[in-house]
Design a protein around this motif. Structure first.
Motif, short mmCIF file in Angstrom:
data_model
loop_
_atom_site.label_atom_id
_atom_site.label_comp_id
_atom_site.label_asym_id
_atom_site.label_seq_id
_atom_site.Cartn_x
_atom_site.Cartn_y
_atom_site.Cartn_z
N GLN A 496 0.77 -1.22 0.11
CA GLN A 496 -0.10 0.05 0.17
C GLN A 496 0.84 1.28 -0.13
OE1 GLN A 496 -3.24 0.04 2.85
NE2 GLN A 496 -3.13 -2.27 3.03
N PRO A 497 0.20 2.28 -0.54
CA PRO A 497 1.07 3.57 -0.70
C PRO A 497 1.28 4.23 0.75
CG PRO A 497 -0.97 3.91 -1.56
CD PRO A 497 -0.88 2.45 -1.30
N VAL A 498 0.39 3.84 1.76
CA VAL A 498 0.29 4.56 3.29
C VAL A 498 0.40 3.12 4.36
CG1 VAL A 498 -1.05 6.33 2.29
CG2 VAL A 498 -2.16 4.27 3.22
N THR A 499 0.68 3.70 5.43
CA THR A 499 0.76 2.67 6.56
C THR A 499 -0.58 3.03 7.61
OG1 THR A 499 2.97 2.81 6.49
CG2 THR A 499 2.20 2.02 8.16
N TRP A 500 -1.20 1.85 7.66
CA TRP A 500 -2.40 2.12 8.74
C TRP A 500 -1.85 1.51 10.10
CZ3 TRP A 500 -7.62 2.93 7.53
CH2 TRP A 500 -7.77 3.22 6.24
N ALA A 501 -2.22 2.32 11.09
CA ALA A 501 -1.71 1.91 12.37
C ALA A 501 -3.03 2.32 13.41
CB ALA A 501 -0.59 2.74 12.98
N VAL A 502 -3.03 1.50 14.35
CA VAL A 502 -4.08 1.62 15.56
C VAL A 502 -3.57 2.14 16.70
CG1 VAL A 502 -5.55 0.16 17.05
CG2 VAL A 502 -4.84 -0.83 14.71
N ALA A 503 -4.26 3.22 17.12
CA ALA A 503 -3.65 4.16 18.05
C ALA A 503 -3.85 3.32 19.47
CB ALA A 503 -4.43 5.46 18.14
N ALA A 504 -2.85 3.71 20.54
CA ALA A 504 -2.84 3.08 21.73
C ALA A 504 -2.49 3.92 22.82
CB ALA A 504 -1.91 1.63 21.59
N GLY A 505 -2.55 3.71 23.98
CA GLY A 505 -2.07 4.56 25.13
C GLY A 505 -2.80 5.58 25.26
N ALA A 506 -2.27 6.84 25.18
CA ALA A 506 -2.69 8.10 25.32
C ALA A 506 -3.58 8.65 24.30
CB ALA A 506 -1.55 9.12 25.84
N GLU A 507 -3.13 8.42 23.14
CA GLU A 507 -4.03 8.55 21.97
C GLU A 507 -5.16 7.97 22.01
OE1 GLU A 507 -1.32 7.75 18.65
OE2 GLU A 507 -0.12 9.57 18.77
N HIS A 508 -5.27 6.89 22.23
CA HIS A 508 -6.62 5.87 22.21
C HIS A 508 -7.39 6.58 23.34
CE1 HIS A 508 -9.43 2.89 23.04
NE2 HIS A 508 -9.35 2.26 21.62
N ARG A 510 -7.50 9.67 24.22
CA ARG A 510 -8.08 11.04 23.64
C ARG A 510 -9.03 10.89 22.47
NH1 ARG A 510 -2.56 12.47 24.13
NH2 ARG A 510 -2.22 12.37 21.68
N GLY A 511 -9.25 9.58 22.19
CA GLY A 511 -10.25 9.29 21.07
C GLY A 511 -9.69 8.84 19.63
N VAL A 512 -8.42 8.89 19.55
CA VAL A 512 -7.90 8.56 18.21
C VAL A 512 -8.10 6.95 18.07
CG1 VAL A 512 -5.90 8.62 16.59
CG2 VAL A 512 -6.44 10.54 18.36
N ARG A 513 -8.71 6.54 17.06
CA ARG A 513 -8.83 5.00 17.00
C ARG A 513 -7.82 4.64 15.55
NH1 ARG A 513 -10.49 6.00 20.99
NH2 ARG A 513 -12.66 5.64 21.70
N LEU A 514 -7.56 5.06 14.84
CA LEU A 514 -6.57 4.80 13.48
C LEU A 514 -5.94 6.03 13.11
CD1 LEU A 514 -9.07 2.59 11.47
CD2 LEU A 514 -7.64 1.62 13.00
N ILE A 515 -4.46 5.58 12.76
CA ILE A 515 -3.65 6.59 11.97
C ILE A 515 -3.32 5.92 10.74
CG2 ILE A 515 -1.65 7.71 12.41
CD1 ILE A 515 -1.92 7.34 15.45
N ILE A 516 -3.46 7.12 9.54
CA ILE A 516 -2.99 6.66 8.42
C ILE A 516 -1.69 7.84 8.05
CG2 ILE A 516 -3.78 6.26 5.92
CD1 ILE A 516 -6.59 6.48 6.73
#
Length: 731
Positions: A496-508, A510-516
């Motif tokens: 893929q041209p991008v990277t999918w990552a699952v948020a964890a810790g403090a980011e999760h 705060r409400g962040v679920r996925l990071i592209i």
């Protein structure tokens, strides 16, 4: 055979003559006889057996009241009588073996007295029987019925396609039956259509016979004696002459006046007097008047008109055509000291040449009221509702607010700012419900349009964050988390041209679920109307400027192979599988199913900044940095239907309302202009575009004004964010 004491002798024809007569009678078949005479086996045959059968049928017809006419029965009886006479003649004469007697009647082939037994109505208009089932009456008074016609239009069409003789079949008005024209009849019709003679053997260009030649003959051509009236004066001519003589005496008839050959001269440039000879010239143009003399031509001009020595020298060195003054101003002590003008005759001659040679044209001056040139637009109060006043101000950001987005229900508002925070607001109370700090400037935010999914896409630096704000219904955002956590990765990892990552810790937390993570700065993110796909625009060169992501499968792809220019923004079509890509000068419309370019829109702008599509999907508006707003009708043309230049500075954002016929544009001049844009279902009626309100409230800062505008999904409310770090609601 001779009679007793008689001098007459019956000549018996020879064998050759009888054979020719028999052959001619055989050539005339029943079909030909029916074609030309219209009879149906009404004639007699030559054999004895057929005569007997005809005799029996005739007797039976008399007994049972046969439908044949009396005239036809009489004709058949006469023919049979002639045949009987021929038989008796054969019995009495006893010819030799080389001679034969005629087997048919003498008048058997004569069809002059034959009549059409099928129709005996006579020569009458057949339209009389148009609405009746019969077509006339026979001699017995019985109805002659029309042939049964049960063919409808479909049967007629099939008959026309399958029957090779359809073109030569006509309907007989007398009988109502269909007749097939023979080749001779078709040829006759074709010759008559061409204007030729019906008979082929007629020569229309036969040499003329000169009965009356130039030679004087002794005897007349005709021996007809002259009429008596040729020797008596005509009474009609005498009456006409007497009438003419009476009219001349009474003065009713006058002799013609002789034409005068003397030429007539008149003034060519005379005033247009209706009594003058120029009255008949309707387009007469009067000659222009001479220019009146000015102060420089006076014998005692004012001192300021007199030239100095240097000006006189310069005037003399100039060409005649370049001189501003034709006369050198001079001062004389009195009028008696003024010399004669040397160019008087020359100027009068040029004046006559101008009047004679120069063409003149009369131009009709059209007095048009400027108010009539302005189109009749409805009054703004008739186009309500639309936002008119500032209702709320959302304060909390410390730097300019670049982007806005609203939830599908219209209850929550999200904003992104350069202060590195994403704030979630309650629309009705202007209360900040949640603040999400991010690492960088927020370029774009987009709330998922699917009401069943509580997810917000945030473009920060080189990443796109999928955030669950956890606002509103707990079941709704809990179901969103379950949907994201229920993802099952594929067995084989795809490139893929991008990277999918699952948020964890403090980011999760705060409400962040996925990071592209893209690897390049992201400047825009937008959702598909169904809420599963989203597109992102990268601030880089190459074919990977636009990427499309699928959230449910965590799969990303680059839809383009080549770069068509610097992409400014992208947009999904609300109803169809189309994808809008705006570059600096044009907007391309791609069909995602066919994977091809559907249309290319020419904006006639220097730099496109933003665009918005109408909820019906047939109209598009584009804002540009050169203060233009272009309205496109996608069904009409690839060029703008209307270009609006209401703003004084660059346009930063444009928006359509989902339900109301409203669209708005925000500019760096600090104002938001709301326009009424009605799109009709009738394709022949043009859209109605009327500016209705100018909203002001933002204070420009850093040469920036309004950065984003957004309509409420259900109410006629407008949100705007500006460089003064505030968000304003106009209702």
């Amino acid at each position: 055979m001779e009679r007793a004491g008689g001098s007459r002798r019956l000549s018996i024809p020879s064998t050759q003559v009888l054979e020719e007569q028999a052959q001619e009678s055989d050539d005339l078949t029943d079909s030909e006889e029916s074609v030309y005479s219209g009879l149906e086996d009404s004639g007699s045959d030559s054999s004895t057996e057929e005569e007997a059968e005809d005799q029996d049928s005739n007797d039976e017809g008399k007994r049972k009241g046969n439908s044949l006419s009396k005239k036809a029965q009489a004709r058949m009886a006469s023919q049979k009588k002639e045949q009987v006479q021929c038989q008796s003649l054969e019995t009495d004469s006893k010819p030799s073996a080389q001679q034969e007697l005629p087997l048919k009647g003498e008048y058997e082939e004569d069809s002059s007295d034959e009549e059409d037994v099928r129709n005996t109505v006579g020569n009458i208009p057949m339209e009389w029987y148009q609405d009746y089932p019969h077509i006339g009456y026979d001699l017995d008074g019985k109805r002659i019925y029309k042939p049964v016609r049960t063919k409808d239009e479909l049967d007629k069409f099939l008959d026309k396609m399958e029957n090779p003789d359809y073109w030569r079949t006509v309907q007989d008005k007398q009988t109502g039956a269909d007749l097939r024209l023979t080749d001779e009849q078709v040829e006759l019709v074709q010759r008559l259509q061409k204007g030729q003679f019906g008979d082929v053997h007629v020569n229309p260009y036969e040499p003329a016979i000169d009965f009356f030649s130039s030679q004087v003959m002794i005897h007349p051509v005709t021996n007809r004696p002259a009429d008596k009236r040729s020797f008596i004066p005509s009474l009609l001519e005498k009456e006409k002459v007497s009438k003419l003589v009476h009219a001349i005496k009474m003065g009713w008839i006058k002799p013609r006046k002789p034409k005068e050959d003397t030429p007539t001269y008149y003034d060519l440039w005379a005033q247009e007097d209706p009594n003058s000879i120029l009255g008949r010239h309707k387009m007469h143009v009067p000659a222009p008047k001479l220019r009146l003399p000015g102060h420089e031509e006076s014998y005692n001009p004012p001192p300021e008109y007199l030239l100095s020595e240097e000006e006189k020298l310069a005037w003399e060195q100039q060409e005649v055509a370049e001189r501003k003054l034709n006369v050198l101003p001079q001062q004389h002590r009195c009028l008696r000291a003024v010399p004669a003008y040397a160019r008087f005759i020359h100027e009068r001659f040029e004046r006559c040449l101008d009047l004679y040679l120069c063409p003149r044209q009369r131009k009709m001056r059209v007095n048009v009221d400027p108010e009539d040139l302005i189109p009749k637009l409805p009054k703004p109060r008739d186009l309500q509702p639309f936002p008119t006043t500032q209702a709320l101000v959302y304060r909390g950001h410390t730097s300019l607010v670049r982007c806005l987005s609203i939830s599908p229900s219209g209850q929550w508002l999200v904003s992104g700012s350069d202060d590195g925070t994403v704030r979630f607001w309650e629309v009705s109370s202007a209360r900040c419900m949640k603040t999400l700090p991010v690492e960088g400037v927020v370029k774009s935010v987009a709330w998922n349009p699917n009401p069943a999914v509580c997810l917000v896409a945030v473009a920060v630096e080189q990443s796109v964050l999928l955030v669950n704000p956890c606002l509103g219904d707990k079941l709704l955002y809990a179901a969103t988390d379950q949907l994201i956590e229920g993802y099952v990765p594929p067995e084989e990892e795809r490139l893929q041209p991008v990277t999918w990552a699952v948020a964890a810790g403090a980011e999760h937390g705060r409400g962040v679920r996925l990071i592209i993570r893209h690897g390049k700065p992201v400047k825009q993110v937008t959702w598909h109307p169904r809420g599963d796909y989203l597109a992102s625009v990268l601030a880089a060169d190459g074919h990977t400027q636009v990427l499309i992501h699928q959230a449910s499968k965590r799969w990303s792809q680059s839809p383009f192979r080549r770069s068509k220019g610097q992409v400014q923004c992208v947009l999904f079509h609300p109803l169809r599988p189309f994808f809008f890509v705006a570059t600096q000068r044009c907007v391309r419309l791609y069909n995602l199913l066919k994977q091809e370019l559907a249309k290319k829109l020419l904006t006639n702008c220097k730099w496109v900044s933003s665009m918005a599509v109408h909820p019906a999907g047939d109209n598009l508006i584009c804002g540009s940095y050169d203060s233009k707003l272009a309205w496109f009708d996608l069904d009409l043309s690839t060029k703008p239907y209307r270009v609006l230049r209401h703003h004084k500075k660059a346009l930063r954002s444009v928006a359509f309302h989902r339900h109301y016929p409203l669209f708005a544009s925000g500019s760096d001049d600090g104002s938001v202009i709301v326009c009424h844009g009605m799109v009709y279902n009738d394709l022949l009626q043009n859209p109605l575009i009327v500016p209705v309100k100018v909203l002001k409230g933002h204070a420009p800062a850093r040469d920036l004004g309004v950065l984003d505008v957004l309509f409420h999904p259900t109410q006629p409310w407008l949100f705007s964010s500006g460089a003064d770090a505030s968000i304003r609601l106009f209702a």
